[in-house]
Design an enzyme around this catalytic site. Structure first.
Site, PDB file in Angstrom:
ATOM      1  N   TYR A   1       0.821  -1.198   0.000  1.00  0.00           N
ATOM      2  CA  TYR A   1       0.000   0.000   0.000  1.00  0.00           C
ATOM      3  C   TYR A   1       0.863   1.260   0.000  1.00  0.00           C
ATOM      4  O   TYR A   1       1.543   1.563   0.986  1.00  0.00           O
ATOM      5  CB  TYR A   1      -0.935   0.022   1.208  1.00  0.00           C
ATOM      6  CG  TYR A   1      -1.873  -1.156   1.320  1.00  0.00           C
ATOM      7  CD1 TYR A   1      -2.208  -1.938   0.208  1.00  0.00           C
ATOM      8  CD2 TYR A   1      -2.450  -1.495   2.543  1.00  0.00           C
ATOM      9  CE1 TYR A   1      -3.071  -3.018   0.322  1.00  0.00           C
ATOM     10  CE2 TYR A   1      -3.323  -2.562   2.658  1.00  0.00           C
ATOM     11  CZ  TYR A   1      -3.622  -3.323   1.562  1.00  0.00           C
ATOM     12  OH  TYR A   1      -4.487  -4.390   1.679  1.00  0.00           O
TER      13      TYR A   1
ATOM     14  N   ARG B   1     -16.304  -1.682  -1.413  1.00  0.00           N
ATOM     15  CA  ARG B   1     -15.447  -0.561  -1.819  1.00  0.00           C
ATOM     16  C   ARG B   1     -16.212   0.760  -1.783  1.00  0.00           C
ATOM     17  O   ARG B   1     -16.030   1.632  -2.622  1.00  0.00           O
ATOM     18  CB  ARG B   1     -14.836  -0.827  -3.197  1.00  0.00           C
ATOM     19  CG  ARG B   1     -14.073  -2.139  -3.234  1.00  0.00           C
ATOM     20  CD  ARG B   1     -13.366  -2.414  -4.529  1.00  0.00           C
ATOM     21  NE  ARG B   1     -12.809  -3.756  -4.509  1.00  0.00           N
ATOM     22  CZ  ARG B   1     -11.645  -4.098  -3.964  1.00  0.00           C
ATOM     23  NH1 ARG B   1     -10.911  -3.181  -3.383  1.00  0.00           N
ATOM     24  NH2 ARG B   1     -11.220  -5.346  -3.975  1.00  0.00           N
ATOM     25  N   GLY B   2     -17.086   0.860  -0.775  1.00  0.00           N
ATOM     26  CA  GLY B   2     -17.851   2.079  -0.570  1.00  0.00           C
ATOM     27  C   GLY B   2     -19.152   2.127  -1.337  1.00  0.00           C
ATOM     28  O   GLY B   2     -20.019   2.952  -1.050  1.00  0.00           O
TER      29      GLY B   2
ATOM     30  N   HIS C   1      -0.052 -11.963   1.474  1.00  0.00           N
ATOM     31  CA  HIS C   1      -1.075 -11.170   0.791  1.00  0.00           C
ATOM     32  C   HIS C   1      -1.768 -11.954  -0.316  1.00  0.00           C
ATOM     33  O   HIS C   1      -2.992 -11.848  -0.501  1.00  0.00           O
ATOM     34  CB  HIS C   1      -0.419  -9.908   0.226  1.00  0.00           C
ATOM     35  CG  HIS C   1      -1.332  -8.746   0.093  1.00  0.00           C
ATOM     36  ND1 HIS C   1      -0.888  -7.447   0.044  1.00  0.00           N
ATOM     37  CD2 HIS C   1      -2.675  -8.662   0.004  1.00  0.00           C
ATOM     38  CE1 HIS C   1      -1.915  -6.625  -0.068  1.00  0.00           C
ATOM     39  NE2 HIS C   1      -3.011  -7.340  -0.111  1.00  0.00           N
TER      40      HIS C   1
END
Length: 328
Positions: free
Chosen positions: A57, A207-208, A124
């Protein structure tokens, strides 16, 4: 203090809801470090302990940001980070799980975070070229050295989870899980529960999208990854917005937001489920945490699932290239 009840990921005790920190550095347009640090500290003030990041990130920026935020408050935070992506954002995906890379990645994360140990260390993505026994064996050595406390996997498949757990106990499996992504219900969740592995849903708000705040991609930054995701594409977007409209009606009847309804649905998946909704803003942090107090009856749950049927979601959750790296 907002209710942040304790749940367990294996033997690791964490707040019932964590904070996904990716968007503070990566994926969703430009952000503000001062605002993000204020949100991180506010989360700790409210009893949120689980802070989720990854070395990928912001090319390490996100880990550095969390390190700055928890300086002086280390004992209040459960830091979860991840390794595995050896490429930079925008480059072809390269996954590494070889033992040498595991050790190298851990040392780099410890430096960026400014801590002497990582509470929860995830792979990950599974490296299909390296036996999971080698990867988890190297991760287990980090536990023995005191550099890592608990181990996790992200987006792994059922057989991989079993093989990994046979090498060293896996505390948590992180995967996308929400009303519009329910893939892990087909088997992964059952395997995790059989083995006592906690479940950490990322993007529990789609994702919102499930908040109802996004009705087109026009309001998204040019470098927002959602512009490239199939569910936000023309045609798919309109069909998915119809689902959000139905959720908004159900939420309004309960006096809450659509996002709180969707998040409460995830929280109700089980006591071994710890979602990590992401936000950069204190206002949305508080809104998300309030979902912990939402009670859903069996009738509520049935109505929610009828409003957002799994087979009614338009578009894949990732592009074709990214999908090849999940569920190995």
């Amino acid at each position: 203090m907002i209710d942040a009840r304790i749940r367990h990921l294996g033997e690791l005790a964490v707040s019932a809801q964590g904070l996904g920190c990716m968007g503070m550095s990566h994926g969703y347009g430009d952000s503000d470090d001062a605002q993000s640090i204020a949100t991180l500290n506010h989360a700790l003030d409210l009893g949120v302990t689980l802070l989720d990041t990854a070395d990928f990130y912001g090319a390490g920026h996100n880990e550095e940001l969390i390190g700055r935020a928890v300086a002086g408050r280390r004992d209040e935070a459960v830091i979860a980070t991840k390794f595995g992506f050896a490429n930079r954002l925008g480059e072809p995906i390269v996954i590494r799980g070889d033992a040498a890379y595991v050790r190298q990645a851990c040392e780099a994360s410890l430096r960026r975070l400014g801590v002497d140990h990582i509470d929860l260390y995830y792979q990950h993505r599974v490296d299909p070229q390296v036996p999971i026994e080698e990867t988890v064996g190297a991760m287990a050595e980090l536990v023995q050295a005191g550099k890592v406390r608990h181990l996790g996997l992200s987006e792994a498949g059922e057989e991989t989870i079993r093989r990994a757990h046979a090498v060293h106990p896996i505390a948590a499996l992180q995967s996308e899980w929400s009303l519009w992504t329910r893939d892990l219900e087909s088997g992964v969740a059952q395997v995790c529960r059989e083995l006592g592995i906690g479940l950490v849903p990322f993007s529990p708000l789609g994702r919102g999208f499930l908040t109802g705040r996004y009705t087109s991609v026009e309001g998204l930054a040019e470098n927002d990854v959602r512009r490239t995701q199939p569910r936000f594409a023309d045609g798919n977007l309109d069909r998915n917005l119809a689902i959000v409209a139905r959720l908004e009606e159900l939420a309004a009847a309960k006096g809450i937001t659509a996002g709180q309804l969707a998040l409460a649905w995830v929280q109700h998946r089980g006591e071994d489920v710890v979602p990590i909704p992401g936000t950069r803003r204190r206002r949305y942090l508080e809104e998300n945490l309030a979902a912990l107090t939402v009670e859903l009856t069996p009738q509520d749950l049935a109505a929610i699932e009828a409003a957002a049927p799994h087979d009614g979601i338009a578009g894949a959750r990732y592009d074709a290239a990214s999908l090849t790296f999940v569920n190995h």
